[in-house]
Design an enzyme around this catalytic site. Structure first.
Site, PDB file in Angstrom:
ATOM      1  N   CYS A  26       0.868  -1.183   0.000  1.00 22.80           N
ATOM      2  CA  CYS A  26       0.000   0.000   0.000  1.00 22.80           C
ATOM      3  C   CYS A  26       0.904   1.232   0.000  1.00 22.80           C
ATOM      4  CB  CYS A  26      -0.964  -0.031   1.177  1.00 22.80           C
ATOM      5  SG  CYS A  26      -0.173  -0.016   2.803  1.00 22.80           S
ATOM      6  N   GLN A  27       0.522   2.276   0.718  1.00 22.54           N
ATOM      7  CA  GLN A  27       1.362   3.478   0.723  1.00 22.54           C
ATOM      8  C   GLN A  27       2.437   3.403   1.802  1.00 22.54           C
ATOM      9  OE1 GLN A  27       1.293   5.775  -1.556  1.00 22.54           O
ATOM     10  NE2 GLN A  27       2.882   7.054  -0.635  1.00 22.54           N
TER      11      GLN A  27
END
Ligand SMILES: [Fe+2]
Length: 384
Positions: free
Chosen positions: A323-324
């Site tokens: 993800c981030q």
């Protein structure tokens, strides 16, 4: 003996109130009862309904009402199951768009619970059907002593408006309405943490007076409030599509809620770069985040849609979730393990760590507006 005790306290207008916190999803549910009539209500029940049955039996309470303050998007409600098990009325606001029968509550309506009154306010904003429930105990006071706010007013925050049908301006109006209650009114929200807000304090309760003074959103004017609410929220919750459909009655996927604590191996970005050639690199961020920079070879499947799109994952291949910042991917990997996908790891530090290491990112369709996602570190539930 129990009945004799209840008669002794009858003249006091005595009540029972218990807040039940669910650490897995940051949710709060409530059991409210009249010790006078032994009638009870449960508000926003968790799917694990045995805990309410045990409490009701222990106290010799009869369940009259099960109230869902709104159609939840982050956890599966136990409302229908609990109401059916006890022959209680399942109550939602009349505007709730669900496929099953329910008692339709209206703004201003009172539900009687012995001497208690549960007074319904329609407080949309987070969701169009959201209600708050004011608890009034007339033998003690003609005014409410507490309000159960669902996801309208949270402690230090308000419910986010982007789960479908939400409206930040309506949220402002209803926050203003709630904050006109007397200072002393105790506030019991539907969440103490989790993805339904972006700045919850973490306390499980507060008062109207404290929030009026110290909730930063309460001090904004309408335009500032709307801009703030619409300016960056955490990503949509894990499996929101499946969970919301289940709560509407249009799907039956209670397994979409992350309940287990399966250990997940975390690997660094170098390991992600050197992943096996048959590995699937699964980017669980929102599509707009993906378009504005993702690891070469990553495919996008937002965490909110993971449960409903499981069939898109190739079987028997290793999966690297990313993800981030490494938080959503960890929860997504835990969920994949929960449904029996064993060969899955999460990339620690996520796309940000990859970029910080000077590695190349691929772009998608950058005509899509750059997202304003507030990365949430709400991960304890999967690290225990
Ligand atoms: Fe909610």
């Amino acid at each position: 003996m129990r009945r004799r005790i209840s008669r002794d306290v009858e003249s006091c207008g005595s009540m029972y109130f218990k807040q039940i916190l669910d650490e897995r999803c940051g949710c709060a549910s409530y059991l409210i009862a009249s010790r006078q009539s032994h009638e009870a209500a449960v508000v926003d029940p968790s799917i694990e309904i045995e805990q309410y049955r045990a409490l009701l039996a222990e106290r010799d309470f009869t369940l009259r009402y099960v109230i869902d303050t709104h159609v939840h998007a982050d956890h599966v409600s136990g409302g229908r199951k609990l109401a059916a098990a006890h022959g209680a009325d399942l109550c939602l606001h009349e505007s709730a768009r669900v496929s099953y029968p329910f008692r339709r509550l209206r703004d201003g309506e009172d539900l009687a619970l012995g001497q208690l009154k549960l007074h319904v306010w329609h407080t949309p904003g987070h969701r169009p059907e959201l209600i708050s429930v004011l608890v009034i105990n007339p033998p003690r006071s003609p005014e409410p002593s507490m309000v159960l706010t669902g996801d309208s007013l949270l402690v230090g925050d308000v419910g986010r408006p982007d789960f479908g049908g939400g409206d930040a301006a309506a949220q402002y109006d209803n926050l203003s309405r709630l904050l006109r209650l007397p200072d002393w009114v105790a506030v019991f929200p539907g969440h103490f943490e989790g993805p339904c807000g972006k700045g919850m304090c973490g306390r499980p309760s507060t008062t109207i007076g404290f929030e009026r003074l110290y909730n930063g959103l309460a001090r904004l004017d309408r335009a500032g409030f709307v801009a703030t609410l619409n300016d960056g929220v955490p990503a949509r919750p894990l499996n929101m599509t499946a969970i919301e459909a289940t709560n509407r009655g249009t799907a039956d996927m209670p397994w979409a809620m992350l309940t287990g604590h399966a250990p997940v191996d975390e690997v660094d970005v170098a390991a992600a770069a050197g992943r096996p050639s048959d590995a699937v690199l699964l980017d669980v961020r929102e599509p707009a985040e993906y378009h504005h920079g993702h690891l070469p070879g990553a495919i996008n499947l937002p965490q909110s849609e993971l449960a409903t799109r499981l069939s898109e994952l190739p079987p028997d291949r290793p999966i690297y979730t990313i993800c981030q910042g490494g938080f959503r991917s960890l929860r997504a990997a835990q969920f994949l393990k929960q449904v029996g996908i064993a060969n899955v790891v999460s990339v620690r530090g996520g796309t940000q760590a990859w970029a910080d290491a000077g590695r190349r990112l691929d772009l998608g369709d950058t005509r899509v507006a750059r997202p304003k996602i507030a990365e949430s570190e709400w991960t304890h539930a999967c690290r225990t």
